[in-house]
Design a protein around this motif. Structure first.
Motif, short mmCIF file in Angstrom:
data_model
loop_
_atom_site.label_atom_id
_atom_site.label_comp_id
_atom_site.label_asym_id
_atom_site.label_seq_id
_atom_site.Cartn_x
_atom_site.Cartn_y
_atom_site.Cartn_z
N PRO A 186 61.56 2.77 47.61
CA PRO A 186 60.29 1.55 47.51
C PRO A 186 59.38 2.76 47.29
O PRO A 186 58.64 3.23 47.71
N ALA A 187 58.97 1.83 45.60
CA ALA A 187 57.14 2.78 45.92
C ALA A 187 56.24 2.89 46.83
O ALA A 187 55.49 3.41 46.69
N SER A 188 55.97 1.38 46.14
CA SER A 188 54.94 1.09 48.03
C SER A 188 55.78 0.07 49.21
O SER A 188 56.10 -0.95 49.31
N PRO A 189 56.62 0.96 49.68
CA PRO A 189 57.49 0.42 50.61
C PRO A 189 56.56 -0.69 51.97
O PRO A 189 55.45 -0.32 52.54
N LEU A 190 57.21 -1.83 52.80
CA LEU A 190 56.16 -2.76 53.52
C LEU A 190 56.41 -1.75 54.87
O LEU A 190 55.32 -1.93 55.13
N ASN A 191 57.11 -0.69 54.78
CA ASN A 191 56.16 -0.10 56.20
C ASN A 191 56.01 1.29 56.06
O ASN A 191 56.32 1.75 55.49
N THR A 192 55.34 1.08 57.07
CA THR A 192 54.42 2.63 57.19
C THR A 192 54.86 4.08 58.18
O THR A 192 54.93 5.02 57.72
N ARG A 193 55.58 3.30 59.57
CA ARG A 193 57.20 4.10 59.70
C ARG A 193 58.24 3.82 59.78
O ARG A 193 58.80 2.58 59.21
N PRO A 194 58.83 4.53 59.12
CA PRO A 194 60.33 4.33 58.35
C PRO A 194 61.64 4.43 59.92
O PRO A 194 61.57 3.84 60.76
N VAL A 195 62.49 3.43 58.97
CA VAL A 195 63.27 2.96 59.06
C VAL A 195 64.62 4.31 59.47
O VAL A 195 65.01 4.77 59.11
N LEU A 196 65.08 4.45 60.85
CA LEU A 196 65.98 5.75 61.01
C LEU A 196 67.48 4.67 61.39
O LEU A 196 67.84 3.92 62.05
N LEU A 197 68.75 5.49 60.07
CA LEU A 197 69.30 5.59 60.23
C LEU A 197 70.42 6.39 60.47
O LEU A 197 70.78 7.51 59.66
N ALA A 198 71.79 5.98 61.06
CA ALA A 198 72.96 7.32 61.79
C ALA A 198 73.83 6.99 62.16
O ALA A 198 74.04 5.63 62.81
N CYS A 199 75.40 7.50 61.71
CA CYS A 199 76.02 6.97 63.12
C CYS A 199 76.17 7.48 64.43
O CYS A 199 75.81 8.74 64.87
N ALA A 200 77.07 7.36 65.02
CA ALA A 200 76.96 7.50 66.10
C ALA A 200 77.59 8.69 65.98
O ALA A 200 78.73 9.06 65.28
N PRO A 201 78.06 9.80 67.36
CA PRO A 201 77.66 11.10 67.87
C PRO A 201 79.70 11.06 67.49
O PRO A 201 80.72 9.70 67.76
N GLU A 202 79.91 11.76 66.59
CA GLU A 202 82.01 11.95 66.00
C GLU A 202 82.44 11.20 65.07
O GLU A 202 83.22 11.20 65.07
N GLU A 203 81.29 9.99 64.55
CA GLU A 203 81.90 8.33 63.70
C GLU A 203 81.69 9.76 62.21
O GLU A 203 80.19 9.42 62.54
N GLN A 204 82.49 9.65 61.91
CA GLN A 204 82.60 9.94 60.33
C GLN A 204 82.38 8.93 59.39
O GLN A 204 82.54 9.22 58.25
N HIS A 205 83.06 8.00 59.80
CA HIS A 205 82.37 6.70 58.91
C HIS A 205 81.06 6.81 58.37
O HIS A 205 80.40 5.78 58.71
N SER A 206 80.47 7.21 57.58
CA SER A 206 79.24 6.96 56.63
C SER A 206 78.77 5.83 56.08
O SER A 206 77.93 5.30 55.35
N LEU A 207 79.98 5.20 55.09
CA LEU A 207 79.65 5.07 54.25
C LEU A 207 78.21 3.54 54.30
O LEU A 207 78.17 3.59 53.52
N PRO A 208 79.67 2.05 55.30
CA PRO A 208 78.97 1.28 55.77
C PRO A 208 76.98 1.93 56.07
O PRO A 208 76.08 1.02 54.99
N VAL A 209 76.75 3.01 56.52
CA VAL A 209 75.32 2.75 56.74
C VAL A 209 74.61 3.34 55.17
O VAL A 209 72.98 3.28 55.14
N TYR A 210 75.05 4.19 54.74
CA TYR A 210 74.54 4.57 52.79
C TYR A 210 74.81 3.08 51.94
O TYR A 210 72.95 3.17 51.71
N ALA A 211 75.53 2.38 52.10
CA ALA A 211 74.85 1.20 51.90
C ALA A 211 74.18 0.35 52.21
O ALA A 211 73.13 -0.39 51.95
N LEU A 212 74.24 0.55 53.65
CA LEU A 212 72.38 -0.21 54.42
C LEU A 212 71.27 0.33 53.62
O LEU A 212 70.09 -0.48 52.99
N ALA A 213 71.34 1.56 53.84
CA ALA A 213 70.27 2.61 53.50
C ALA A 213 69.52 1.61 51.92
O ALA A 213 68.23 2.06 51.26
#
Length: 310
Positions: A186-213
């Motif tokens: 977004p050019a003008s985001p709603l948030n001044t503090r970001p949202v962090l997105l991550a997979c759990a330790p050793e979790e390799q199925h990252s596609l849903p996180v990319y969709a959420l991003a």
């Protein structure tokens, strides 16, 4: 009829697996879970599949390929008429098709089948065109739930039934990742503090996180995507460095869903909203402060809410 005793007793698991085109471990799982296994024994007391057993397995496999859950397919196969009677059969089965389970005759069904055909043909350009068209027309959430997930689920069911389609899933996932990454921040985001997105330790199925991003970017939320297999120490460091308004962690499989380490994440000020998603988490051991989301729209709404208050 004069053959070796073991041959007369029936086929071994390896021979049946080769005949059906599935892994021997799949047959053992079907036997253990659904009771659809060998009914004979050889002279050496080894279990053997009689012709009727193989016929039931062929029925079960056909029904799974057509989209039936394995348990239901096994029930129908076990109740099938004796050999020589017409076997139960769902319509539209095909060895080179993905069982996408869409209602026929709708525009969405045509689109789902088109993406499934392109995936089975390993036609990356055609997949990319279909994915980009859906994202542009429907947005991330609707395209994900209405098109991408049905095809991915169909590939998963076909793999469970046959052991095939690993290449199909990998290529489609790569195309989806590439196209989702094209959604601009977004050019003008709603948030001044970001949202962090991550997979759990050793979790390799990252596609849903990319969709959420991508969905959050489309909604005007600034994100920091850490990707797959994020160690607790690395996530804790990212929280300290970026001061996020919310943290989302994904677990796809039970092996990565131990939530014990979540309590050790930094208690930043202002407070960080901790959100988790995915079927892997051990739901009976979650920390009280954790919020659980069960779908992409729910995750977007929860994190958008956290962003509006940042």
């Amino acid at each position: 009829m004069g053959g070796p005793p073991d041959q007369e007793a029936g086929l071994g698991v390896g021979a049946v697996a080769q005949r059906l085109g599935v892994a021997a471990s799949t047959l053992r799982t079907w036997d253990r879970r659904y009771g659809i296994g060998p009914s004979r024994r050889s002279s050496g007391s080894h279990r053997r599949y009689a012709p009727a057993d193989v016929a039931r397995l062929e029925i079960m496999q056909r029904l799974i390929l057509e989209g039936a859950p394995p348990g239901e397919a096994a029930r129908v196969a076990l109740e099938a008429p004796p050999a020589g009677s017409p076997a139960p059969r769902a319509h539209g089965a095909g060895g080179n098709r993905i069982p996408v389970g869409e209602q026929p005759g709708t525009a969405r069904s045509t689109e789902v089948r088109g993406l499934a055909r392109a995936a089975m043909a390993l036609d990356a350009p055609a997949m990319a065109r279909a994915v980009r068209s859906a994202l542009e027309r429907d947005g991330v959430v609707r395209a994900w739930d209405g098109l991408f997930v049905p095809v991915l689920d169909g590939i998963g069911r076909k793999h469970a039934a046959t052991g095939d389609c690993v290449d199909v899933e990998h290529l489609l996932s790569g195309v989806l990742l590439e196209c989702l990454a094209e959604v601009p921040p977004p050019a003008s985001p709603l948030n001044t503090r970001p949202v962090l997105l991550a997979c759990a330790p050793e979790e390799q199925h990252s596609l849903p996180v990319y969709a959420l991003a991508a969905a959050l970017s489309e909604a005007g939320v600034a994100v920091r995507l850490l990707g797959a297999r994020v160690p607790p120490r690395a996530l804790a460091s990212a929280i300290r460095r970026s001061g996020p308004c919310a943290v989302f962690v994904w677990s796809q499989i039970a092996e990565t869903g131990d939530p014990g380490w979540l309590d050790d994440l930094p208690r930043a000020r202002p407070a960080v909203r901790l959100v988790i998603g995915g079927p892997g988490w051990a739901g009976d051991r979650l920390p009280e402060a954790v919020r659980v989301v069960a779908s992409l729209p729910e995750a977007v709404a929860e994190l958008e809410s956290a962003s509006g208050s940042s």
